[in-house]
Design a protein around this motif. Sequence first.
Motif, short mmCIF file in Angstrom:
data_model
loop_
_atom_site.label_atom_id
_atom_site.label_comp_id
_atom_site.label_asym_id
_atom_site.label_seq_id
_atom_site.Cartn_x
_atom_site.Cartn_y
_atom_site.Cartn_z
N GLU A 70 0.82 -1.21 0.00
CA GLU A 70 0.00 0.00 0.00
C GLU A 70 0.85 1.26 0.00
O GLU A 70 0.50 2.25 -0.64
CB GLU A 70 -0.98 0.00 1.18
CG GLU A 70 -2.05 -1.07 1.08
CD GLU A 70 -2.86 -0.99 -0.21
OE1 GLU A 70 -3.18 0.12 -0.67
OE2 GLU A 70 -3.16 -2.06 -0.77
N ASN A 73 1.94 1.67 -3.47
CA ASN A 73 0.83 2.20 -4.27
C ASN A 73 0.67 3.70 -4.06
O ASN A 73 0.40 4.45 -5.01
CB ASN A 73 -0.48 1.49 -3.91
CG ASN A 73 -0.50 0.04 -4.36
OD1 ASN A 73 0.33 -0.40 -5.16
ND2 ASN A 73 -1.44 -0.72 -3.83
N ASN A 119 2.68 -4.42 -9.99
CA ASN A 119 2.79 -2.99 -9.68
C ASN A 119 4.22 -2.50 -9.87
O ASN A 119 4.45 -1.41 -10.39
CB ASN A 119 2.33 -2.73 -8.24
CG ASN A 119 0.85 -2.98 -8.06
OD1 ASN A 119 0.12 -3.24 -9.01
ND2 ASN A 119 0.40 -2.90 -6.82
#
Length: 197
Positions: A70, A73, A119
Motif C-alpha cells: 500500500e 501504491n 505494480n
Amino acid sequence: MTTMNSVEVSVSNDGEKILCKEHNQETCEDCKVDWSDHNSLATSLKQVKELPPPNAANPVRNAQVNRLKEEGNKFFKQNNYPEAIRFYTMAVDLSWSRPLWEPLAFQYVREELSTILSNRSAARLATKEYVDALVDAEMVTRLKREWSKGWFRKGKALWALGRAEEAEAAFLTGLRFDHESEELRKALAEVEDGTVQ
C-alpha cells in the motif's frame, strides 16, 4: 542401479535411539548403517515445546506485506516511482521470506507476489527500466498465468524494448484469459497501429 540391503532395527532400552537389531549398535560397520544423525535429530526435536498450530497463517506477516504494498501504491499514485519500487521490493522480499512450512505459504506468496510484481513492473516501466519491468511481468505470468494484468505488463515492457511481435503475442495471450479487457484491447490496437504508449 544401487540396491539397499534391508536392515532390521530395534529401539534402545530407554526408547531414545534406533539401533541395528542384530548387533544392538547405533553405528554398525557389520550392517553398514549409521543411525547417529537420525537419533540426534530425534533428540533435538524432543526439545521443541511449542509447535506452530496447523493451518494457521502468520497474520502479522500478511499485514506487513500488505502495508508495504500500500505504501508503494501511494508513491506510485504520486508519480514517485523510485520510492514505489523501493516499497514494492521490500514487500517482495518479505513475502518471499515466508517459511515454506507455514500452511498455505505458496498460495499466499503467489497471490501477494503476483500483485506486487505487477505494480513494480509498472513503476519500472515508468522509470524506463524496461528489462527489469519485463522480468517482473514474466514472473507474474509464471505465478498466475491466467491473470490478464501480467500479460498486459509483459506486453508493455516488450513494446518498450522494441519487441513488437512478442508484445502483440503477450496482449493476445492476456485476451485469451480476459476477453473483455479494455486495456488489453487498446494496447493490442496500439501495437497494430505502432503507437503503444
